[in-house]
Design a protein around this motif. Structure first.
Motif, PDB file in Angstrom:
ATOM      1  N   ASP A 160       0.824  -1.214   0.000  1.00  0.00           N
ATOM      2  CA  ASP A 160       0.000   0.000   0.000  1.00  0.00           C
ATOM      3  C   ASP A 160       0.857   1.262   0.000  1.00  0.00           C
ATOM      4  N   VAL A 170      -5.829  -0.139   6.495  1.00  0.00           N
ATOM      5  CA  VAL A 170      -6.301  -0.911   5.337  1.00  0.00           C
ATOM      6  C   VAL A 170      -6.509  -2.389   5.649  1.00  0.00           C
ATOM      7  N   CYS A 214     -10.386  -0.243  -0.155  1.00  0.00           N
ATOM      8  CA  CYS A 214      -9.033   0.320  -0.250  1.00  0.00           C
ATOM      9  C   CYS A 214      -8.955   1.324  -1.393  1.00  0.00           C
ATOM     10  N   TYR A 271     -10.475   4.484  -0.379  1.00  0.00           N
ATOM     11  CA  TYR A 271      -9.599   5.171   0.566  1.00  0.00           C
ATOM     12  C   TYR A 271      -8.439   5.842  -0.165  1.00  0.00           C
TER      13      TYR A 271
END
Length: 207
Positions: free
Chosen positions: A25, A44, A52, A55
């Motif tokens: 990430d 996450v 995700c 986000y």
């Protein structure tokens, strides 16, 4: 004799895949020149891939959800298809449960697009009655409902269901649903291991 249902998580429980995701990430956000926020991994961890993506968009990635989901799947698929191994002891466990006549299913927050190739390569795909994903169910592992929903699909009570999980939030939810929970150790959950041990009914140990 009452029927038994066994629900397995995939990442960190069945597959030793968390090293792939550990810094993924952060690297992904940096590829879009976005500084990862503090505590990103914890933020996450319980999210589905679609969540995700949403986000990441909120952090400034100027792409739509479907593009991000497709891009992530494209990046990780090769690793699942070719490299990610089983956790120790899992092959033997699945064999024993399968040949014991039990019903076994997979419940993952990951996507079938890379889950299925991994399970087939590892020779365990045929042990599962079905693969359920959070995205397809439109539910997540932060509440007991998702485990109750799987039990109801088989008309098997939570009391006759055993769930294998590695994260504290999923273990809490499975316990909240009334299922028996077996915790599987994973390095990414090491900080919560004491709580995991206290919350789960059993700890999986590789014989």
């Amino acid at each position: 004799m009452d029927k038994k249902l066994f629900i397995f998580d995939m990442d960190g429980t069945l597959l030793d895949s968390m090293p792939l995701w550990r810094d993924f990430d952060c690297h992904y956000l940096k590829s879009y020149n976005i500084t990862p926020p503090a505590g990103l991994k914890q933020i996450v961890a319980p999210l589905t891939l679609k969540e995700c993506a949403d986000y990441f968009i909120s952090l400034g990635i100027d792409k739509d959800r479907d593009f991000i989901v497709s891009e992530v799947i494209s990046i990780v698929s090769s690793e699942y298809e070719n490299n990610i191994p089983l956790k120790p002891g899992m092959y033997k466990l699945l064999q024993e449960l399968h040949y014991g006549g039990n019903t076994i299913c997979l419940l993952t927050t990951s996507e079938k697009a890379y889950a299925v190739p991994a399970l087939k390569r590892l020779g365990i795909y045929g042990y599962f009655d079905a693969i359920y994903t959070s995205s397809e169910l439109n539910m997540d592992k932060r509440s007991p409902g998702i485990y109750k929903a799987i039990c109801s699909k088989y008309n098997i009570s939570p009391q006759n269901t055993t769930v294998y999980e590695d994260t504290i939030f999923a273990i809490r939810s499975a316990k909240g649903a009334g299922c028996k929970v077996v915790a599987v150790y994973d390095e990414d959950s090491a900080n919560h291991w004491e709580e995991i041990r206290e919350t789960a009914d059993e700890i999986f140990t590789c014989a």
